[in-house]
Design an enzyme around this catalytic site. Sequence first.
Site, PDB file in Angstrom:
ATOM      1  N   ASP A   1      62.734  46.883  31.265  1.00 45.97           N
ATOM      2  CA  ASP A   1      61.322  46.777  31.619  1.00 45.97           C
ATOM      3  C   ASP A   1      60.785  45.486  30.990  1.00 45.97           C
ATOM      4  OD1 ASP A   1      58.474  47.046  31.651  1.00 45.97           O
ATOM      5  OD2 ASP A   1      58.730  49.216  31.905  1.00 45.97           O
TER       6      ASP A   1
ATOM      7  N   PHE B   1      60.695  38.041  40.118  1.00 47.40           N
ATOM      8  CA  PHE B   1      59.970  38.828  41.124  1.00 47.40           C
ATOM      9  C   PHE B   1      59.207  40.004  40.507  1.00 47.40           C
ATOM     10  CE2 PHE B   1      63.673  37.278  43.621  1.00 47.40           C
ATOM     11  CZ  PHE B   1      63.011  36.705  44.687  1.00 47.40           C
TER      12      PHE B   1
ATOM     13  N   LYS C   1      52.229  44.841  43.014  1.00 48.27           N
ATOM     14  CA  LYS C   1      51.742  43.969  44.094  1.00 48.27           C
ATOM     15  C   LYS C   1      50.667  44.577  45.004  1.00 48.27           C
ATOM     16  CE  LYS C   1      55.311  45.379  47.354  1.00 48.27           C
ATOM     17  NZ  LYS C   1      56.220  45.045  48.431  1.00 48.27           N
TER      18      LYS C   1
ATOM     19  N   SER D   1      51.697  33.813  45.476  1.00 41.36           N
ATOM     20  CA  SER D   1      51.229  34.422  46.725  1.00 41.36           C
ATOM     21  C   SER D   1      50.149  33.572  47.381  1.00 41.36           C
ATOM     22  CB  SER D   1      50.659  35.799  46.391  1.00 41.36           C
ATOM     23  OG  SER D   1      49.951  36.330  47.481  1.00 41.36           O
TER      24      SER D   1
ATOM     25  N   THR E   1      47.644  34.688  48.435  1.00 43.04           N
ATOM     26  CA  THR E   1      46.373  35.287  48.037  1.00 43.04           C
ATOM     27  C   THR E   1      45.612  34.357  47.077  1.00 43.04           C
ATOM     28  OG1 THR E   1      45.384  37.387  47.390  1.00 43.04           O
ATOM     29  CG2 THR E   1      47.197  36.654  46.043  1.00 43.04           C
TER      30      THR E   1
ATOM     31  N   TYR F   1      44.907  41.561  41.174  1.00 39.15           N
ATOM     32  CA  TYR F   1      46.275  41.143  41.546  1.00 39.15           C
ATOM     33  C   TYR F   1      46.322  39.634  41.785  1.00 39.15           C
ATOM     34  CZ  TYR F   1      50.305  40.091  44.424  1.00 39.15           C
ATOM     35  OH  TYR F   1      51.444  39.495  44.935  1.00 39.15           O
TER      36      TYR F   1
ATOM     37  N   LYS G   1      48.298  36.293  39.684  1.00 38.70           N
ATOM     38  CA  LYS G   1      49.148  35.205  40.217  1.00 38.70           C
ATOM     39  C   LYS G   1      48.583  33.847  39.786  1.00 38.70           C
ATOM     40  CE  LYS G   1      52.199  37.798  42.075  1.00 38.70           C
ATOM     41  NZ  LYS G   1      53.514  37.916  41.480  1.00 38.70           N
TER      42      LYS G   1
ATOM     43  N   ASN H   1      50.101  49.987  52.699  1.00 37.77           N
ATOM     44  CA  ASN H   1      48.891  49.168  52.854  1.00 37.77           C
ATOM     45  C   ASN H   1      49.131  48.077  53.883  1.00 37.77           C
ATOM     46  OD1 ASN H   1      47.349  50.304  50.640  1.00 37.77           O
ATOM     47  ND2 ASN H   1      48.881  49.365  49.312  1.00 37.77           N
TER      48      ASN H   1
ATOM     49  N   ARG I   1      47.566  35.997  60.451  1.00 39.36           N
ATOM     50  CA  ARG I   1      48.375  35.796  59.247  1.00 39.36           C
ATOM     51  C   ARG I   1      49.653  35.051  59.613  1.00 39.36           C
ATOM     52  NH1 ARG I   1      44.277  37.375  57.653  1.00 39.36           N
ATOM     53  NH2 ARG I   1      43.773  39.127  56.286  1.00 39.36           N
TER      54      ARG I   1
HETATM   55  P1  NAD Z   1      58.665  45.116  45.160  1.00 41.38           P
HETATM   56  O1  NAD Z   1      57.715  46.060  44.537  1.00 41.38           O
HETATM   57  O2  NAD Z   1      59.490  45.603  46.299  1.00 41.38           O
HETATM   58  O3  NAD Z   1      59.656  44.499  44.063  1.00 41.38           O
HETATM   59  C1  NAD Z   1      59.263  44.294  42.741  1.00 41.38           C
HETATM   60  C2  NAD Z   1      60.324  44.919  41.852  1.00 41.38           C
HETATM   61  O4  NAD Z   1      59.949  44.704  40.497  1.00 41.38           O
HETATM   62  C3  NAD Z   1      60.459  46.421  42.051  1.00 41.38           C
HETATM   63  O5  NAD Z   1      61.821  46.769  42.229  1.00 41.38           O
HETATM   64  C4  NAD Z   1      59.910  47.016  40.754  1.00 41.38           C
HETATM   65  O6  NAD Z   1      60.546  48.226  40.408  1.00 41.38           O
HETATM   66  C5  NAD Z   1      60.191  45.893  39.779  1.00 41.38           C
HETATM   67  N1  NAD Z   1      59.308  45.892  38.604  1.00 41.38           N
HETATM   68  C6  NAD Z   1      57.958  46.027  38.562  1.00 41.38           C
HETATM   69  N2  NAD Z   1      57.521  46.025  37.302  1.00 41.38           N
HETATM   70  C7  NAD Z   1      58.622  45.865  36.508  1.00 41.38           C
HETATM   71  C8  NAD Z   1      58.827  45.788  35.111  1.00 41.38           C
HETATM   72  N3  NAD Z   1      57.817  45.932  34.247  1.00 41.38           N
HETATM   73  N4  NAD Z   1      60.082  45.621  34.649  1.00 41.38           N
HETATM   74  C9  NAD Z   1      61.129  45.499  35.503  1.00 41.38           C
HETATM   75  N5  NAD Z   1      60.992  45.585  36.829  1.00 41.38           N
HETATM   76  C10 NAD Z   1      59.753  45.766  37.335  1.00 41.38           C
HETATM   77  O7  NAD Z   1      57.822  43.833  45.589  1.00 41.38           O
HETATM   78  P2  NAD Z   1      58.249  42.593  46.486  1.00 41.38           P
HETATM   79  O8  NAD Z   1      57.540  42.693  47.781  1.00 41.38           O
HETATM   80  O9  NAD Z   1      59.713  42.425  46.464  1.00 41.38           O
HETATM   81  O10 NAD Z   1      57.542  41.436  45.661  1.00 41.38           O
HETATM   82  C11 NAD Z   1      58.250  40.643  44.735  1.00 41.38           C
HETATM   83  C12 NAD Z   1      57.316  39.618  44.144  1.00 41.38           C
HETATM   84  O11 NAD Z   1      56.749  38.841  45.189  1.00 41.38           O
HETATM   85  C13 NAD Z   1      56.142  40.187  43.364  1.00 41.38           C
HETATM   86  O12 NAD Z   1      55.906  39.367  42.256  1.00 41.38           O
HETATM   87  C14 NAD Z   1      54.996  40.111  44.342  1.00 41.38           C
HETATM   88  O13 NAD Z   1      53.758  39.998  43.687  1.00 41.38           O
HETATM   89  C15 NAD Z   1      55.337  38.822  45.067  1.00 41.38           C
HETATM   90  N6  NAD Z   1      54.751  38.737  46.417  1.00 41.38           N
HETATM   91  C16 NAD Z   1      54.996  39.731  47.313  1.00 41.38           C
HETATM   92  C17 NAD Z   1      54.439  39.649  48.581  1.00 41.38           C
HETATM   93  C18 NAD Z   1      54.638  40.759  49.585  1.00 41.38           C
HETATM   94  O14 NAD Z   1      53.826  40.881  50.489  1.00 41.38           O
HETATM   95  N7  NAD Z   1      55.688  41.559  49.482  1.00 41.38           N
HETATM   96  C19 NAD Z   1      53.652  38.542  48.928  1.00 41.38           C
HETATM   97  C20 NAD Z   1      53.438  37.535  47.986  1.00 41.38           C
HETATM   98  C21 NAD Z   1      54.000  37.644  46.712  1.00 41.38           C
HETATM   99  C1  WQD Z   2      47.866  42.016  57.498  1.00 41.85           C
HETATM  100  C2  WQD Z   2      46.827  42.159  58.591  1.00 41.85           C
HETATM  101  C3  WQD Z   2      44.972  43.590  58.040  1.00 41.85           C
HETATM  102  C4  WQD Z   2      47.190  47.330  57.833  1.00 41.85           C
HETATM  103  C5  WQD Z   2      48.696  41.264  51.626  1.00 41.85           C
HETATM  104  C6  WQD Z   2      48.151  40.933  50.262  1.00 41.85           C
HETATM  105  C7  WQD Z   2      48.535  39.517  49.892  1.00 41.85           C
HETATM  106  C8  WQD Z   2      50.043  39.301  50.017  1.00 41.85           C
HETATM  107  C9  WQD Z   2      50.522  39.692  51.376  1.00 41.85           C
HETATM  108  C10 WQD Z   2      51.107  39.827  47.926  1.00 41.85           C
HETATM  109  C11 WQD Z   2      45.388  42.134  58.068  1.00 41.85           C
HETATM  110  C12 WQD Z   2      45.768  44.169  59.195  1.00 41.85           C
HETATM  111  C13 WQD Z   2      46.863  45.995  57.988  1.00 41.85           C
HETATM  112  C14 WQD Z   2      46.693  48.275  58.769  1.00 41.85           C
HETATM  113  C15 WQD Z   2      45.614  46.492  59.960  1.00 41.85           C
HETATM  114  N1  WQD Z   2      50.774  40.139  49.108  1.00 41.85           N
HETATM  115  N2  WQD Z   2      46.094  45.599  59.051  1.00 41.85           N
HETATM  116  N3  WQD Z   2      45.931  47.805  59.804  1.00 41.85           N
HETATM  117  O1  WQD Z   2      46.260  41.718  53.589  1.00 41.85           O
HETATM  118  O2  WQD Z   2      47.316  39.736  54.785  1.00 41.85           O
HETATM  119  O3  WQD Z   2      48.121  40.399  52.573  1.00 41.85           O
HETATM  120  O4  WQD Z   2      50.116  41.050  51.631  1.00 41.85           O
HETATM  121  O5  WQD Z   2      50.902  38.837  47.317  1.00 41.85           O
HETATM  122  O6  WQD Z   2      48.133  39.326  48.591  1.00 41.85           O
HETATM  123  O7  WQD Z   2      46.749  41.062  50.299  1.00 41.85           O
HETATM  124  O8  WQD Z   2      48.639  41.837  54.507  1.00 41.85           O
HETATM  125  O9  WQD Z   2      49.941  43.478  55.756  1.00 41.85           O
HETATM  126  O10 WQD Z   2      47.951  44.276  54.409  1.00 41.85           O
HETATM  127  O11 WQD Z   2      47.564  42.944  56.460  1.00 41.85           O
HETATM  128  O12 WQD Z   2      44.927  46.127  60.932  1.00 41.85           O
HETATM  129  O13 WQD Z   2      46.919  49.479  58.659  1.00 41.85           O
HETATM  130  O14 WQD Z   2      46.996  43.465  59.195  1.00 41.85           O
HETATM  131  O15 WQD Z   2      43.593  43.772  58.255  1.00 41.85           O
HETATM  132  O16 WQD Z   2      44.626  41.454  59.015  1.00 41.85           O
HETATM  133  P1  WQD Z   2      47.450  40.907  53.901  1.00 41.85           P
HETATM  134  P2  WQD Z   2      48.574  43.218  55.244  1.00 41.85           P
END
Ligand code: NAD
Ligand code: WQD
Length: 340
Positions: A58, A81, A85, A125, A127, A149, A153, A197, A230
């Site tokens: 962890d 990673f 999130k 991200s 975001t 969140y 970042k 979500n 997006r």
């Molecule tokens: P994910 O939740 O699938 O993977 C993250 C992993 O980290 C998980 O397996 C979780 O168990 C592990 N983890 C969390 N806290 C931990 C801790 N304290 N110690 C050890 N392990 C831990 O998420 P993901 O979608 O693979 O995202 C990976 C990274 O990318 C994250 O930093 C996320 O913020 C970033 N990111 C994701 C998205 C997205 O939409 N998926 C978009 C932009 C950025």
């Molecule tokens: C995409 C589009 C919704 C669900 C998120 C995080 C961002 C980044 C990427 C981590 C939007 C629409 C969604 C639903 C819908 N993650 N939607 N019905 O919000 O662009 O970004 O993931 O860093 O920080 O905010 O992604 O997949 O939630 O939404 O209409 O049930 O789909 O309104 O336009 P988002 P999302």
Amino acid sequence: MKILVTGGTGYIGSHTIVELINAGFDVCTIDNFDNSYPNVLDNLKKITGKTIEFDEVDIRDKYALKKYFSEKPDIEAVIHFAANKAVGESVKFPLKYYENNVGGTINLLLAMQKADINNIVFSSSCTVYGEAQPPVDENTAIPIANSPYGNTKQICEEILSDQSDAVNLHVVALRYFNPVGAHESALIGELPIGIPNNLVPFITQTAIGKRESLTVFGNDYPTPDGTNIRDYIHVVDLAIAHVAAIKYLLNKKYSSAFSVFNLGTGKGNSVLEVIKTFEAVSGQKLAYQIGSRRAGDVVQTYAACNKAWNELGWKTERSLEDSMRTAWKWEQHLKNSEKK
Ligand code: NAD
Ligand code: WQD
């Protein structure tokens, strides 16, 4: 060359491990299974033919991290990673996000400094840009974050930048747009715990019958069809970008100690376009209705990716069709494995 992947059993981490191994790197990984399951390691073995060197660590535990690095003297670089999130959850439980995402990153940097490991790729991200006019490039001013969140970042990028100014540390921060899709094998993919979500898992769960119908969050936005736009990037393309970022660091291609890159396709798609693409590749009619806007959604965003194209020598190769097809294959795989 051994690369440590934190959060390696998660969605993007697991796909990145596959691509690192494909590119000839040795990999070790840590996770605490907060948002993933141990069987991902078995599936990674099925895909790569290799047993993944794994330890349950962890990142909030700085002593465990220091011990880990002291036992692995051959790590050359880290891809970080591990984080929480969920934007909505971060509003309800901000301290969970600051402790894990910010505190965990500080612990990792302390342990890396002690172990003299000087290269890190960080998961940032899109975001961080908030409501910027697309195409969004890396020089866009960063506004005040619209969620805890997003703030984690921004803060982590600042910490990494400050640390890279102070010590021998080289950083690549990758700002992902919207990662979607799954590995072709359908053995790894996104595993949302509880009600998703994000759009694509909600679509596939609706199509498979886990959810009754999808609500499109608003069709009165100032976009051609009224729904949000997006930049949806296939997770395998995203994973390959991490290999490019590692090579960029290890081959010292950088011109400054802290570099940031957008990772997207450079193209925006609306929610309705995503639904239509899903229907076309799956042959399924999707149950959906138009609902009200979701608080906090930006109208439209997509990446300017020229910097990654030019400096990382990386470009996406997979289409939205590929993303939706593999996401659907993954959802079907999950259903079949539940039956067993
Ligand atoms: P994910 O939740 O699938 O993977 C993250 C992993 O980290 C998980 O397996 C979780 O168990 C592990 N983890 C969390 N806290 C931990 C801790 N304290 N110690 C050890 N392990 C831990 O998420 P993901 O979608 O693979 O995202 C990976 C990274 O990318 C994250 O930093 C996320 O913020 C970033 N990111 C994701 C998205 C997205 O939409 N998926 C978009 C932009 C950025
Ligand atoms: C995409 C589009 C919704 C669900 C998120 C995080 C961002 C980044 C990427 C981590 C939007 C629409 C969604 C639903 C819908 N993650 N939607 N019905 O919000 O662009 O970004 O993931 O860093 O920080 O905010 O992604 O997949 O939630 O939404 O209409 O049930 O789909 O309104 O336009 P988002 P999302």
